[in-house]
Design a protein around this motif. Structure first.
Motif, short mmCIF file in Angstrom:
data_model
loop_
_atom_site.label_atom_id
_atom_site.label_comp_id
_atom_site.label_asym_id
_atom_site.label_seq_id
_atom_site.Cartn_x
_atom_site.Cartn_y
_atom_site.Cartn_z
N LEU A 229 44.73 31.69 25.23
CA LEU A 229 45.47 32.91 25.53
C LEU A 229 45.14 34.00 24.51
CD1 LEU A 229 47.54 34.62 27.00
CD2 LEU A 229 49.36 33.40 25.77
N MET A 230 45.08 33.63 23.22
CA MET A 230 44.74 34.61 22.20
C MET A 230 43.35 35.21 22.44
SD MET A 230 47.11 35.31 20.14
CE MET A 230 48.81 34.73 20.14
N ALA A 231 42.41 34.36 22.86
CA ALA A 231 41.07 34.86 23.15
C ALA A 231 41.09 35.87 24.29
CB ALA A 231 40.15 33.68 23.49
N ALA A 232 41.91 35.59 25.30
CA ALA A 232 42.02 36.52 26.43
C ALA A 232 42.67 37.83 26.01
CB ALA A 232 42.82 35.87 27.56
N LEU A 233 43.67 37.75 25.14
CA LEU A 233 44.31 38.97 24.66
C LEU A 233 43.32 39.84 23.89
CD1 LEU A 233 47.77 37.58 23.46
CD2 LEU A 233 47.30 38.92 25.51
N HIS A 234 42.49 39.21 23.07
CA HIS A 234 41.50 39.98 22.32
C HIS A 234 40.46 40.60 23.25
CE1 HIS A 234 42.64 39.41 18.14
NE2 HIS A 234 42.99 38.17 18.44
N LEU A 235 40.23 39.98 24.38
CA LEU A 235 39.23 40.48 25.33
C LEU A 235 39.79 41.60 26.20
CD1 LEU A 235 36.31 40.01 26.25
CD2 LEU A 235 37.19 38.35 27.90
N VAL B 255 48.63 41.71 13.70
CA VAL B 255 49.02 42.21 15.02
C VAL B 255 48.00 41.74 16.06
CG1 VAL B 255 49.57 44.25 16.40
CG2 VAL B 255 50.01 44.25 13.94
N ILE B 256 48.51 41.23 17.17
CA ILE B 256 47.64 40.83 18.27
C ILE B 256 47.57 41.97 19.29
CG2 ILE B 256 48.07 38.37 17.95
CD1 ILE B 256 50.07 38.48 20.23
N PRO B 257 46.49 42.06 20.08
CA PRO B 257 46.40 43.10 21.12
C PRO B 257 47.37 42.77 22.25
CG PRO B 257 44.23 42.21 20.53
CD PRO B 257 45.25 41.27 19.98
N ALA B 258 48.61 43.15 22.07
CA ALA B 258 49.71 42.63 22.89
C ALA B 258 50.04 43.47 24.11
CB ALA B 258 50.97 42.48 22.02
N ARG B 259 49.29 44.54 24.35
CA ARG B 259 49.55 45.36 25.53
C ARG B 259 48.45 45.12 26.58
NH1 ARG B 259 51.40 50.65 23.71
NH2 ARG B 259 53.32 49.43 23.55
N LEU B 260 48.90 44.83 27.78
CA LEU B 260 47.97 44.50 28.86
C LEU B 260 48.20 45.42 30.05
CD1 LEU B 260 48.40 40.63 28.70
CD2 LEU B 260 46.25 41.83 28.23
N TYR B 261 47.12 45.76 30.72
CA TYR B 261 47.20 46.56 31.95
C TYR B 261 46.69 45.70 33.10
CZ TYR B 261 47.80 50.43 28.72
OH TYR B 261 48.28 51.26 27.73
N GLY B 262 47.51 45.57 34.14
CA GLY B 262 47.14 44.72 35.26
C GLY B 262 47.62 45.26 36.58
N MET B 263 47.53 44.42 37.59
CA MET B 263 47.91 44.81 38.95
C MET B 263 48.78 43.72 39.57
SD MET B 263 46.30 47.75 39.45
CE MET B 263 46.40 47.96 41.25
N ARG B 264 49.83 44.14 40.25
CA ARG B 264 50.58 43.24 41.14
C ARG B 264 50.35 43.78 42.54
NH1 ARG B 264 55.19 43.49 44.00
NH2 ARG B 264 55.65 45.54 43.10
N ARG C 290 54.66 33.55 32.52
CA ARG C 290 53.83 32.41 32.10
C ARG C 290 52.37 32.74 32.40
NH1 ARG C 290 56.03 26.94 33.95
NH2 ARG C 290 57.25 27.38 32.05
N PHE C 291 51.56 32.74 31.34
CA PHE C 291 50.14 33.03 31.50
C PHE C 291 49.40 31.78 32.00
CE2 PHE C 291 51.46 36.33 28.54
CZ PHE C 291 50.79 37.44 29.03
N ASP D 239 40.09 35.91 36.24
CA ASP D 239 40.47 34.58 35.76
C ASP D 239 41.58 34.63 34.70
OD1 ASP D 239 38.97 35.80 33.82
OD2 ASP D 239 37.77 34.03 33.32
N PHE D 240 42.32 35.74 34.68
CA PHE D 240 43.40 35.87 33.69
C PHE D 240 44.57 36.58 34.33
CE2 PHE D 240 44.95 38.27 29.72
CZ PHE D 240 45.81 37.23 29.36
N TRP D 241 45.69 35.86 34.44
CA TRP D 241 46.88 36.43 35.05
C TRP D 241 48.14 35.82 34.45
CZ3 TRP D 241 43.66 33.05 37.84
CH2 TRP D 241 44.22 31.81 38.15
N ALA D 242 49.29 36.39 34.83
CA ALA D 242 50.60 35.87 34.43
C ALA D 242 51.50 35.82 35.65
CB ALA D 242 51.22 36.76 33.35
#
Length: 346
Positions: free
Chosen positions: A135-141, A62-71, A127-128, A110-113
């Motif tokens: 991308l995987m490294a960013a997800l883990h971070l 399982v990858i850390p597939a949930r992200l919290y961000g801002m629009r 699109r990230f 430095d990380f957005w979609a």
């Protein structure tokens, strides 16, 4: 077949929000070929399995597939659903109705979609600005584990979920939901099964977010199953075929390994190498070609997973078993207890 056949009532208090500690101390219901049940614990697998049985596991990670961000000033919760390219993902986004193509969702400076488009089902393709291993490294971070909606957590979840929501043998990244039956296994249990003479084999099926989607149609014939990517190697296929020729039982750990195995098996019961997507939808009436027993958790009412176990053991048998589980307060769903279901004699 009418989908309301697969509905049942379950008290919310039986939903497990944390795994048993240790993992193999969870309860295990043994459903015999005649439908009778035995109560036990996960460690009783050592007694209930036979020497030379083959356990087939799904080793997806399982990858850390949930992200919290801002629009802009709006908070966004985004969960990866299905990968399209190295940088494009189908996602599920809460309150997505105001999103439009071109909108940017920022998770870090430095990380957005960027939103590409919405689908008819309501998901959002993004699109990230990173792809592949970056991308995987960013997800883990920045990402957190994508726990299912029935496990309630505050924003960001618990630190313990990173380990709890992962099997101890996970090795191929790509799943956005855990193959939860495998969460019960420990190194100590593996050691005991080795001494018993039980063989372990592995396939990979990257579990998608569709595993949590409700069935919204009245008839199973009208349900479109989500596709998931899987791999069953030549070596594993040969070992399974050899075991079956020797009269040894194939016991799948989880519905994901079962679905991939059945996708790779022809009508004569021969297992072939498989690499690609499967959207196999198993409902009562399906003829199982390669599976003798199924080790699995207790599933949601009306879900495709409950339909699968009903196909395997019979609707009446599984409804009775679930009634028994509810009356005896078994714990349900991803972090809950499990059952070992023996295939009925034909």
């Amino acid at each position: 077949m009418k989908t309301d056949i697969f509905m049942f009532d379950m008290p919310e208090g039986l939903i497990a929000d944390r795994p048993a500690e240790p993992r193999d101390s969870a309860r295990l219901m043994h459903i015999l070929p005649d439908g009778h049940v035995e109560d036990g614990y996960i460690t009783d697998l050592v007694h209930w399995l036979k020497p030379n049985d083959v356990l087939l596991f799904n080793d997806t990670k399982v990858i850390p597939a949930r992200l919290y961000g801002m629009r802009g000033k709006a908070k966004i919760e985004l969960t990866l659903f299905k990968q399209e390219t190295l940088s494009d993902w189908v996602t599920l986004i809460k309150n997505a109705r105001r999103l439009k193509a071109g909108d940017r969702i920022e998770f870090a400076p430095d990380f957005w979609a960027t939103v590409l488009h919405k689908t008819e089902s309501g998901s959002v393709v993004v699109r990230f600005n990173r792809s592949g291993s970056d991308l995987m490294a960013a997800l883990h971070l920045f990402g957190v584990m994508p726990l299912p909606p029935y496990i309630k957590r505050k924003r960001g979840g618990l630190a313990s979920d990173k380990a709890d929501y992962q099997t101890i043998y996970a090795c191929h990244e790509g799943a956005v939901a855990a193959p939860t039956a495998g969460l019960h296994f420990t190194e100590d249990l593996f050691h005991q099964l080795d001494e018993k003479g039980v063989e372990r084999l592995f396939v990979t099926l990257h579990v998608g977010g569709g595993t949590f989607l409700p069935v919204k149609v009245d008839d199973t014939d009208n349900h479109k199953m989500h596709a998931e990517f899987g791999v069953l190697t030549q070596e594993t296929a040969e070992k399974i075929n050899a075991a079956r020729r020797q009269g040894r039982r194939i016991v799948t750990v989880g519905t994901t390994s079962l679905r991939l195995l059945e996708s790779a098996t022809d009508d004569d019961g021969i297992v072939h190498p498989f690499e690609g997507e499967t959207s196999i939808f198993i409902t009562p009436g399906y003829r199982f070609k390669a599976v003798d027993a199924l080790f699995t958790n207790f599933h949601l009412s009306g879900s495709t997973l409950f339909m699968l176990v009903c196909a395997f053991a019979g609707i009446d048998v599984m409804k009775q078993a679930y009634r028994y589980a509810i009356e005896n307060r078994y714990r349900f769903f991803s972090y809950g207890d499990a059952c070992l279901i023996e295939k009925p004699k034909s």
